[in-house]
Motif scaffolding. Structure first.
Motif, PDB file in Angstrom:
ATOM      1  N   THR A 436      57.011  25.135 -30.055  1.00 41.94           N
ATOM      2  CA  THR A 436      58.232  25.927 -30.261  1.00 41.94           C
ATOM      3  C   THR A 436      58.364  27.040 -29.216  1.00 41.94           C
ATOM      4  O   THR A 436      59.436  27.636 -29.077  1.00 41.94           O
ATOM      5  CB  THR A 436      58.228  26.579 -31.654  1.00 41.94           C
ATOM      6  OG1 THR A 436      57.160  27.532 -31.736  1.00 41.94           O
ATOM      7  CG2 THR A 436      58.076  25.526 -32.753  1.00 41.94           C
ATOM      8  N   LEU A 438      57.233  29.866 -29.499  1.00 48.88           N
ATOM      9  CA  LEU A 438      57.372  31.136 -30.204  1.00 48.88           C
ATOM     10  C   LEU A 438      56.020  31.778 -30.482  1.00 48.88           C
ATOM     11  O   LEU A 438      55.956  32.960 -30.842  1.00 48.88           O
ATOM     12  CB  LEU A 438      58.109  30.927 -31.530  1.00 48.88           C
ATOM     13  CG  LEU A 438      59.567  30.459 -31.431  1.00 48.88           C
ATOM     14  CD1 LEU A 438      60.106  30.136 -32.808  1.00 48.88           C
ATOM     15  CD2 LEU A 438      60.419  31.526 -30.750  1.00 48.88           C
ATOM     16  N   THR A 472      61.716  32.842 -39.028  1.00 50.70           N
ATOM     17  CA  THR A 472      62.864  32.014 -39.409  1.00 50.70           C
ATOM     18  C   THR A 472      63.100  30.909 -38.379  1.00 50.70           C
ATOM     19  O   THR A 472      63.328  29.752 -38.734  1.00 50.70           O
ATOM     20  CB  THR A 472      64.126  32.883 -39.546  1.00 50.70           C
ATOM     21  OG1 THR A 472      63.909  33.868 -40.551  1.00 50.70           O
ATOM     22  CG2 THR A 472      65.330  32.027 -39.918  1.00 50.70           C
ATOM     23  N   LYS A 473      63.047  31.266 -37.103  1.00 44.90           N
ATOM     24  CA  LYS A 473      63.227  30.272 -36.043  1.00 44.90           C
ATOM     25  C   LYS A 473      62.115  29.231 -36.083  1.00 44.90           C
ATOM     26  O   LYS A 473      62.347  28.032 -35.932  1.00 44.90           O
ATOM     27  CB  LYS A 473      63.248  30.957 -34.674  1.00 44.90           C
ATOM     28  CG  LYS A 473      64.441  31.878 -34.442  1.00 44.90           C
ATOM     29  CD  LYS A 473      64.342  32.560 -33.080  1.00 44.90           C
ATOM     30  CE  LYS A 473      65.488  33.548 -32.861  1.00 44.90           C
ATOM     31  NZ  LYS A 473      65.352  34.257 -31.562  1.00 44.90           N
ATOM     32  N   ARG A 476      62.541  26.757 -38.919  1.00 41.80           N
ATOM     33  CA  ARG A 476      63.625  25.826 -38.633  1.00 41.80           C
ATOM     34  C   ARG A 476      63.167  24.732 -37.665  1.00 41.80           C
ATOM     35  O   ARG A 476      63.459  23.548 -37.867  1.00 41.80           O
ATOM     36  CB  ARG A 476      64.822  26.583 -38.052  1.00 41.80           C
ATOM     37  CG  ARG A 476      66.039  25.676 -37.830  1.00 41.80           C
ATOM     38  CD  ARG A 476      67.257  26.466 -37.375  1.00 41.80           C
ATOM     39  NE  ARG A 476      67.069  27.030 -36.041  1.00 41.80           N
ATOM     40  CZ  ARG A 476      66.920  28.319 -35.785  1.00 41.80           C
ATOM     41  NH1 ARG A 476      66.934  29.201 -36.779  1.00 41.80           N
ATOM     42  NH2 ARG A 476      66.765  28.756 -34.540  1.00 41.80           N
TER      43      ARG A 476
END
Length: 516
Positions: A436, A438, A472-473, A476
């Motif tokens: 991701t 992230l 949250t990202k 998802r």
């Protein structure tokens, strides 16, 4: 392949393996074989449909090619194990819960020449997920094409040692690996289970487990070996299982501990439980509390706790007469299996001493598809003490055998997470989190959970502490890339990760901190 049996004194049923497709020939032609949503197939009709599907497959694909299926329970997924075996192609069943990324890996790794799937699943694939040489066919078109094709194949005479299926199972250090199963592996597995469960031609099995797993396929194969009837069910709620048991007068129900927990929390009518002769469990241990709850719902039903691994199908079962007295035991070897407890010196462990569970005999699979390295790690020469010899599966699971010969699970050597009956690779979850962009570091750990067996806890170090909405990202993106059963149940953020003396992330410290 070895077909002799060690002199254990245990009853060993019909040791001769046959081509898997001959299971369709077992039952009386007029007897029920398969209850589908819209109709019921007798064994006579089952044979006709298997023959038609096999004829279509044999003319469409070359002998030995891999054909994948990715669909919910239905006529295709139930008949494909037998039809593919008869046609001489290798069946690759894909868990319908998997997402396109996992499916793309399985198609590439297996080199599948065809994928039969529901229209929605085919539509979800992206460019490059399937090779140009892989034919994509809609499940809705298969039987109309097979009927129009009009060619039926009679029962085969394939060598029982031929490859019949590749079942993909998660590994602790990477992506799913394909376990190669022969006709003999699957045939003798069906014989063994039908024998020790005491199944008969009037049995009705409710097949609630995914057919992409060996435990799930056994619901069909062992029932058909006995000449009984299988009722496949994709349920939404636990109460759907109880309703189906009442409707079809089910005698046999297989499940994993998380499902048993859910089933023990609902009301069971007398109609739903009265006909139940046996219930079976694998994919994790039953707790004494859960056994007590099951006994309350099914007071006259025989409870079969079992232990197995895809690499050797099934290894042990506990005699129902011993369940209340020895609720935590794995039992003893099933027919066609020799189970040894080997200490660190390579010798048979003394009673009460811990050792590695080693499975020998004709249920041992042929290794991992296209993966000689991992095959060599798990499939190794049998211990000197083995009556079978040949190749054995060294499970990596630590067990002990008591003075009465009963086996007890101690722990695992690998880092596999077992959640909701699924074997989950921590590495696969960690890789998805890292992809991701992230997070800078990710560690997935299984934490004991009453309902799930193990809950998935994901420990992360963010790339940027200032970025808003990271979790949250992340959730998802993980929901898009990983199936539901791989989604983390809890996420923990760390500014730094603990480091062990070797300079690596200290997984043991994190596991201890989380109570694993």
């Amino acid at each position: 392949m070895t077909t002799g049996y060690p002199p254990t004194g245990n009853l060993q049923p019909d040791p001769m393996p046959y081509p898997l497709d001959q299971l369709a020939e077992r039952g009386d032609a007029q007897a029920r074989a398969l209850v589908l949503r819209d109709r019921t197939l007798t064994f006579g009709e089952l044979r006709e449909r298997v023959s038609l599907l096999a004829g279509w497959l044999a003319d469409r694909f070359d002998h030995g090619q891999r054909i994948a299926t990715w669909a919910a329970k239905g006529e295709l997924t139930c008949l494909m194990p037998l039809a593919a075996a008869r046609a001489g192609v290798v069946h690759v069943p894909i868990n319908p819960l998997l997402k396109r990324a996992q499916v793309a890996h399985i198609l590439e790794d297996s080199g599948s020449a065809g994928l039969i799937a529901t229209p929605a699943r085919l539509k979800s694939l992206q460019v490059g997920d399937a090779a140009d040489s892989c034919e994509l066919v809609s499940e809705e078109d298969i039987f109309p094409m097979a009927v129009d094709h009009g060619r039926s194949l009679k029962p085969s005479s394939h060598d029982p040692a031929d490859l019949a299926a590749i079942l993909y199972t998660s590994g602790s250090t990477g992506r799913p690996k394909g376990v190669m199963l022969s006709h003999a592996n699957l045939w003798l597995g069906a014989v063994s289970v039908a024998h020790y469960l005491g199944m008969a031609s009037d049995d009705v099995t409710l097949a609630v487990l995914p057919l992409s797993f060996d435990y799930g396929q056994s619901q069909l194969l062992s029932t058909w070996y006995a000449g009984g009837c299988a009722v496949p069910l994709d349920y939404l709620f636990p109460k759907d299982v109880a309703k189906a048991c009442a409707k079809h007068r089910v005698t046999t129900l297989a499940a994993v501990p998380p499902l048993w927990v859910q089933l023990c929390e609902i009301e069971w009518s007398e109609d739903a439980s009265r006909s139940m002769r046996r219930i079976t469990n694998s994919g994790g241990a039953l707790t004494p509390e859960l056994i007590t709850s099951l006994r309350g719902i099914f007071p006259k039903t025989r409870i079969f706790p079992m232990y197995g691994l895809t690499e050797a199908f099934r290894s042990t079962f506990l005699d129902p007469d011993l369940v209340m007295e020895h609720p935590t035991s794995m039992g003893t070897a099933i027919p066609f299996a020799e189970i040894l407890v080997i200490d660190d010196q390579g010798k048979i462990a003394e009673p009460g001493a811990e050792g590695e569970l080693v499975h020998c005999g004709p249920l041992v699979a042929q290794g991992y598809w296209n993966d000689s390295k991992r095959t060599a790690e798990r499939f190794r020469p049998a211990p000197v003490a083995s009556a079978y010899g040949g190749t054995a599966v060294w499970s990596g699971d630590r067990v002990r055998r008591d003075a009465n010969g009963l086996l007890y699970f101690v722990g695992r050597r690998d880092a596999m997470i077992k959640s909701s009956g699924n074997r989950i690779s921590p590495h696969e979850i960690e890789s998805a989190a890292m992809a991701t962009n992230l997070v800078a570091e990710a560690v997935a750990i299984g934490v004991p959970d009453y309902a799930l067996g193990q809950a998935i806890h994901l420990v992360l170090r963010a790339k940027s502490a200032e970025e808003a909405g990271v979790e949250t990202k992340l959730k998802r993106l993980l929901a898009r890339e990983l199936p539901n059963f791989m989604q983390p149940h809890a996420i923990h953020w760390r500014e730094t990760m603990p480091i062990n003396p070797n300079g690596k992330i200290d997984r043991a410290a994190l596991a201890k901190e989380l109570g694993a």
